[in-house]
Design a protein around this motif. Structure first.
Motif, PDB file in Angstrom:
ATOM      1  N   THR A 133       0.829  -1.208   0.000  1.00  0.00           N
ATOM      2  CA  THR A 133       0.000   0.000   0.000  1.00  0.00           C
ATOM      3  C   THR A 133       0.863   1.259   0.000  1.00  0.00           C
ATOM      4  O   THR A 133       0.625   2.187  -0.780  1.00  0.00           O
ATOM      5  N   ALA A 134       1.870   1.284   0.867  1.00  0.00           N
ATOM      6  CA  ALA A 134       2.732   2.462   0.977  1.00  0.00           C
ATOM      7  C   ALA A 134       3.515   2.716  -0.313  1.00  0.00           C
ATOM      8  O   ALA A 134       3.582   3.853  -0.799  1.00  0.00           O
ATOM      9  N   LEU A 194     -12.350   2.366  -7.998  1.00  0.00           N
ATOM     10  CA  LEU A 194     -11.408   1.737  -7.076  1.00  0.00           C
ATOM     11  C   LEU A 194     -12.080   1.395  -5.743  1.00  0.00           C
ATOM     12  O   LEU A 194     -11.869   0.318  -5.187  1.00  0.00           O
ATOM     13  N   CYS A 195     -12.882   2.311  -5.228  1.00  0.00           N
ATOM     14  CA  CYS A 195     -13.569   2.070  -3.949  1.00  0.00           C
ATOM     15  C   CYS A 195     -14.537   0.904  -4.058  1.00  0.00           C
ATOM     16  O   CYS A 195     -14.610   0.054  -3.151  1.00  0.00           O
ATOM     17  N   ASN A 215      -5.794  -0.262  -2.545  1.00  0.00           N
ATOM     18  CA  ASN A 215      -5.906   0.695  -1.453  1.00  0.00           C
ATOM     19  C   ASN A 215      -4.761   1.701  -1.494  1.00  0.00           C
ATOM     20  O   ASN A 215      -4.924   2.854  -1.092  1.00  0.00           O
ATOM     21  N   GLY A 216      -3.603   1.270  -1.980  1.00  0.00           N
ATOM     22  CA  GLY A 216      -2.489   2.194  -2.159  1.00  0.00           C
ATOM     23  C   GLY A 216      -2.817   3.279  -3.176  1.00  0.00           C
ATOM     24  O   GLY A 216      -2.436   4.441  -3.006  1.00  0.00           O
ATOM     25  N   LEU A 217      -3.552   2.896  -4.219  1.00  0.00           N
ATOM     26  CA  LEU A 217      -3.959   3.878  -5.228  1.00  0.00           C
ATOM     27  C   LEU A 217      -4.924   4.902  -4.640  1.00  0.00           C
ATOM     28  O   LEU A 217      -4.794   6.104  -4.882  1.00  0.00           O
ATOM     29  N   THR A 218      -5.895   4.422  -3.854  1.00  0.00           N
ATOM     30  CA  THR A 218      -6.862   5.353  -3.270  1.00  0.00           C
ATOM     31  C   THR A 218      -6.214   6.203  -2.165  1.00  0.00           C
ATOM     32  O   THR A 218      -6.593   7.361  -1.980  1.00  0.00           O
ATOM     33  N   CYS A 219      -5.256   5.626  -1.464  1.00  0.00           N
ATOM     34  CA  CYS A 219      -4.587   6.364  -0.381  1.00  0.00           C
ATOM     35  C   CYS A 219      -3.555   7.357  -0.910  1.00  0.00           C
ATOM     36  O   CYS A 219      -3.019   8.150  -0.124  1.00  0.00           O
ATOM     37  N   LEU A 230      -1.094  11.625   0.316  1.00  0.00           N
ATOM     38  CA  LEU A 230       0.227  12.225   0.139  1.00  0.00           C
ATOM     39  C   LEU A 230       0.145  13.565  -0.582  1.00  0.00           C
ATOM     40  O   LEU A 230       1.082  14.362  -0.518  1.00  0.00           O
ATOM     41  N   LEU A 231      -0.974  13.797  -1.271  1.00  0.00           N
ATOM     42  CA  LEU A 231      -1.174  15.077  -1.941  1.00  0.00           C
ATOM     43  C   LEU A 231      -1.792  16.117  -1.014  1.00  0.00           C
ATOM     44  O   LEU A 231      -1.545  17.309  -1.156  1.00  0.00           O
TER      45      LEU A 231
END
Length: 238
Positions: free
Chosen positions: A38-39, A65-66, A99-103, A107-108
């Motif tokens: 995810t990270a 994605l969700c 989940n990494g894509l949605t999370c 970072l933005l």
């Protein structure tokens, strides 16, 4: 289970302890690998202009994605008895990637310092509650119904606040979210520990399936504590 170990033959109690330890090694390994996926996915997504364009060109990619994430969680949980352990494990890692894509939006929106602090705080809180759930002599599996009621209340309040937009309500939701998912961390850990005594630990296929379900539940607890901490204390970028 721990309440009965004093009445077991020594070899039986030892076998039970070894089964629990073996199961939790797999659970934590899968969970840690899921968090790493995810990270890394989130980091590389925000580092690529192409990915940023694909993800945030409209609302559709995030909605898709969700929906896919919810579908995977339901699919793994409901179909665990019908699929192999290796398939369940692969689906869990796919979920971690999605989940990494949605999370990546985190970072933005939030500063790097806020993300690091929230992650470290989450790791400490999660670790403390998981250790408590693993070693406590109390039967905390009775917490389940109360925690689920709290979780549903949290979801309903979050949906309502989308339309109200109250900062005070968001603050209360974040605090309650942290408390509820800390409780769920201890509860899920105790539940996994109890599951270790319900099947033959020599059955590697079943052990693998239980490990995946356990890793998924604890992964979700960790991620939610992290998100609520970030909402509560995180600093947004200018």
């Amino acid at each position: 289970m721990a309440n009965y170990e004093n009445y077991m033959p020594y070899s039986t109690a030892l076998d039970t302890t070894e089964a629990v330890n073996a199961l939790f090694r797999k659970v934590y390994q899968y969970m840690a690998f899921g968090l790493i996926i995810t990270a890394l996915t989130a980091y590389f997504s925000v580092s690529s202009r192409t990915m940023l364009g694909l993800l945030f060109s409209s609302r559709a990619p995030m909605i898709i994605l969700c929906i896919a994430e919810v579908g995977l969680v339901i699919g793994i949980s409901a179909g665990i008895n019908k699929i192999s352990a290796s398939t369940a494990r692969a689906l869990f890692f796919v979920y971690s990637l999605l989940n990494g894509l949605t999370c990546s939006v985190i970072l933005l929106v939030y500063t790097n310092e806020s993300v690091y602090k929230a992650f470290l705080s989450t790791a400490c809180m999660f670790g403390a509650m998981s250790i408590y759930g693993l070693y406590t002599k109390r039967d905390i599996t009775t917490w389940g119904s109360f925690l689920m009621m709290g979780l549903w209340g949290l979801i309903i309040a979050s949906v309502i606040n989308i339309f109200i937009g109250s900062s005070t309500t968001e603050l209360v939701i974040s605090i309650l979210g942290i408390i509820i998912f800390m409780g769920l961390t201890a509860y899920d850990t105790a539940k996994i520990k109890m599951m270790a005594s319900t099947y033959d630990s020599r059955d590697e296929e079943m052990t693998g399936k239980v490990a995946v379900i356990g890793a998924l539940e604890l992964y979700l607890d960790f991620i939610n504590i992290f998100l609520y901490l970030l909402r509560l204390f995180g600093s947004r970028r200018d």
